[in-house]
Design a protein around this motif. Structure first.
Motif, PDB file in Angstrom:
ATOM      1  N   LEU A  98       0.156  11.609  -8.085  1.00  0.00           N
ATOM      2  CA  LEU A  98      -0.501  12.123  -6.884  1.00  0.00           C
ATOM      3  C   LEU A  98      -1.490  11.112  -6.330  1.00  0.00           C
ATOM      4  N   TYR A  99      -2.245  10.438  -7.214  1.00  0.00           N
ATOM      5  CA  TYR A  99      -3.219   9.455  -6.734  1.00  0.00           C
ATOM      6  C   TYR A  99      -2.543   8.351  -5.934  1.00  0.00           C
ATOM      7  N   SER A 100      -1.345   7.961  -6.343  1.00  0.00           N
ATOM      8  CA  SER A 100      -0.599   6.928  -5.627  1.00  0.00           C
ATOM      9  C   SER A 100      -0.177   7.424  -4.240  1.00  0.00           C
ATOM     10  N   GLU A 101       0.267   8.662  -4.158  1.00  0.00           N
ATOM     11  CA  GLU A 101       0.672   9.240  -2.874  1.00  0.00           C
ATOM     12  C   GLU A 101      -0.519   9.306  -1.916  1.00  0.00           C
ATOM     13  N   ILE A 102      -1.695   9.678  -2.431  1.00  0.00           N
ATOM     14  CA  ILE A 102      -2.884   9.736  -1.584  1.00  0.00           C
ATOM     15  C   ILE A 102      -3.230   8.348  -1.053  1.00  0.00           C
ATOM     16  N   VAL A 103      -3.199   7.331  -1.911  1.00  0.00           N
ATOM     17  CA  VAL A 103      -3.503   5.958  -1.489  1.00  0.00           C
ATOM     18  C   VAL A 103      -2.501   5.485  -0.436  1.00  0.00           C
ATOM     19  N   HIS A 104      -1.217   5.731  -0.667  1.00  0.00           N
ATOM     20  CA  HIS A 104      -0.203   5.282   0.288  1.00  0.00           C
ATOM     21  C   HIS A 104      -0.332   5.997   1.635  1.00  0.00           C
ATOM     22  N   ARG A 105      -0.669   7.276   1.606  1.00  0.00           N
ATOM     23  CA  ARG A 105      -0.874   8.002   2.868  1.00  0.00           C
ATOM     24  C   ARG A 105      -2.133   7.523   3.584  1.00  0.00           C
ATOM     25  N   ALA A 106      -3.174   7.216   2.839  1.00  0.00           N
ATOM     26  CA  ALA A 106      -4.392   6.686   3.454  1.00  0.00           C
ATOM     27  C   ALA A 106      -4.097   5.343   4.121  1.00  0.00           C
ATOM     28  N   HIS A 107      -3.305   4.536   3.464  1.00  0.00           N
ATOM     29  CA  HIS A 107      -2.905   3.243   4.026  1.00  0.00           C
ATOM     30  C   HIS A 107      -2.091   3.430   5.301  1.00  0.00           C
ATOM     31  N   ALA A 108      -1.115   4.328   5.241  1.00  0.00           N
ATOM     32  CA  ALA A 108      -0.269   4.604   6.406  1.00  0.00           C
ATOM     33  C   ALA A 108      -1.079   5.179   7.566  1.00  0.00           C
ATOM     34  N   ALA A 109      -2.165   5.910   7.254  1.00  0.00           N
ATOM     35  CA  ALA A 109      -3.017   6.494   8.285  1.00  0.00           C
ATOM     36  C   ALA A 109      -3.978   5.469   8.890  1.00  0.00           C
ATOM     37  N   GLY A 110      -3.971   4.251   8.349  1.00  0.00           N
ATOM     38  CA  GLY A 110      -4.830   3.198   8.879  1.00  0.00           C
ATOM     39  C   GLY A 110      -6.280   3.283   8.446  1.00  0.00           C
ATOM     40  N   LEU A 111      -6.535   3.990   7.346  1.00  0.00           N
ATOM     41  CA  LEU A 111      -7.913   4.076   6.861  1.00  0.00           C
ATOM     42  C   LEU A 111      -8.364   2.719   6.323  1.00  0.00           C
ATOM     43  N   GLY A 131      -9.758   1.692   3.593  1.00  0.00           N
ATOM     44  CA  GLY A 131      -9.430   1.326   2.228  1.00  0.00           C
ATOM     45  C   GLY A 131      -9.481   2.525   1.316  1.00  0.00           C
ATOM     46  N   ALA A 132      -8.851   2.405   0.162  1.00  0.00           N
ATOM     47  CA  ALA A 132      -8.854   3.470  -0.843  1.00  0.00           C
ATOM     48  C   ALA A 132      -8.808   2.823  -2.219  1.00  0.00           C
ATOM     49  N   SER A 133      -9.504   3.421  -3.166  1.00  0.00           N
ATOM     50  CA  SER A 133      -9.503   2.943  -4.543  1.00  0.00           C
ATOM     51  C   SER A 133      -9.342   4.120  -5.476  1.00  0.00           C
ATOM     52  N   VAL A 134      -8.704   3.867  -6.619  1.00  0.00           N
ATOM     53  CA  VAL A 134      -8.506   4.895  -7.628  1.00  0.00           C
ATOM     54  C   VAL A 134      -9.289   4.494  -8.870  1.00  0.00           C
ATOM     55  N   PHE A 135     -10.077   5.436  -9.391  1.00  0.00           N
ATOM     56  CA  PHE A 135     -10.872   5.203 -10.584  1.00  0.00           C
ATOM     57  C   PHE A 135     -10.455   6.191 -11.656  1.00  0.00           C
ATOM     58  N   ARG A 136     -10.174   5.672 -12.844  1.00  0.00           N
ATOM     59  CA  ARG A 136      -9.750   6.503 -13.964  1.00  0.00           C
ATOM     60  C   ARG A 136     -10.954   6.788 -14.844  1.00  0.00           C
ATOM     61  N   LEU A 154      -6.259  12.333 -18.040  1.00  0.00           N
ATOM     62  CA  LEU A 154      -7.652  11.953 -17.805  1.00  0.00           C
ATOM     63  C   LEU A 154      -8.041  12.192 -16.348  1.00  0.00           C
ATOM     64  N   PRO A 155      -9.342  12.346 -16.088  1.00  0.00           N
ATOM     65  CA  PRO A 155      -9.773  12.542 -14.708  1.00  0.00           C
ATOM     66  C   PRO A 155      -9.562  11.279 -13.883  1.00  0.00           C
ATOM     67  N   VAL A 156      -9.218  11.476 -12.619  1.00  0.00           N
ATOM     68  CA  VAL A 156      -9.005  10.380 -11.682  1.00  0.00           C
ATOM     69  C   VAL A 156      -9.766  10.705 -10.402  1.00  0.00           C
ATOM     70  N   ALA A 157     -10.426   9.711  -9.827  1.00  0.00           N
ATOM     71  CA  ALA A 157     -11.097   9.871  -8.542  1.00  0.00           C
ATOM     72  C   ALA A 157     -10.490   8.889  -7.552  1.00  0.00           C
ATOM     73  N   VAL A 158     -10.039   9.402  -6.426  1.00  0.00           N
ATOM     74  CA  VAL A 158      -9.544   8.562  -5.336  1.00  0.00           C
ATOM     75  C   VAL A 158     -10.651   8.543  -4.288  1.00  0.00           C
ATOM     76  N   VAL A 159     -11.142   7.355  -3.961  1.00  0.00           N
ATOM     77  CA  VAL A 159     -12.269   7.217  -3.036  1.00  0.00           C
ATOM     78  C   VAL A 159     -11.815   6.471  -1.784  1.00  0.00           C
ATOM     79  N   VAL A 160     -12.134   7.055  -0.636  1.00  0.00           N
ATOM     80  CA  VAL A 160     -11.816   6.472   0.667  1.00  0.00           C
ATOM     81  C   VAL A 160     -13.100   6.428   1.474  1.00  0.00           C
ATOM     82  N   VAL A 161     -13.371   5.309   2.136  1.00  0.00           N
ATOM     83  CA  VAL A 161     -14.526   5.209   3.025  1.00  0.00           C
ATOM     84  C   VAL A 161     -14.038   4.740   4.379  1.00  0.00           C
TER      85      VAL A 161
END
Length: 126
Positions: A26-39, A41-46, A69-76
């Motif tokens: 799921l974290y990968s899908e969120i990052v790829h969608r954020a990229h496609a949306a032109g945001l 940047g996005a980072s994933v932290f485990r 384990l917990p994962v945080a996807v951060v977008v700014v």
């Protein structure tokens, strides 16, 4: 290259490492969608340890290995862009926590030549 400075919004999605979307992380899908949306940047932290709504503790300690384990996807990005992205998270995140925090971008500089470009000699990354 995306430019960003001043007031911004930080989106953080807290999910489990084993959470999936159509058989991929799921974290990968969120990052790829954020990229496609032109945001910007996005980072994933485990995380190494944590718990959520289930109150079950997940940890990376050897004696009690957890595969989830917990994962945080951060977008700014700007508030407008982040809020426009939220409906996609409604579709993707069934269990988890999504937070928004105002922040200030002090420095956001990409590589001059785009993806994979080398920094000029003598320049150090932050």
């Amino acid at each position: 290259m995306t430019s960003l400075s001043g007031r911004a919004l930080r989106l953080t999605v807290y999910i489990g490492e084993d959470d999936t979307w159509h058989h991929k992380p799921l974290y990968s899908e969120i990052v790829h969608r954020a990229h496609a949306a032109g945001l910007a940047g996005a980072s994933v932290f485990r995380g190494i340890e944590g718990f959520g709504a289930s109150s079950r503790i997940h940890t990376s300690r050897l004696l009690s290995l957890s595969e989830d384990l917990p994962v945080a996807v951060v977008v700014v990005d700007t508030e407008e862009r982040v809020r426009a992205f939220l409906p996609q998270l409604d579709e993707l995140v069934g269990e988890g926590l999504v937070t928004l925090e105002e922040c200030e971008v002090v420095r956001y500089v990409g590589r001059a030549g785009g993806p994979g470009a080398k920094e000029p000699k003598g320049k150090k990354s932050l």
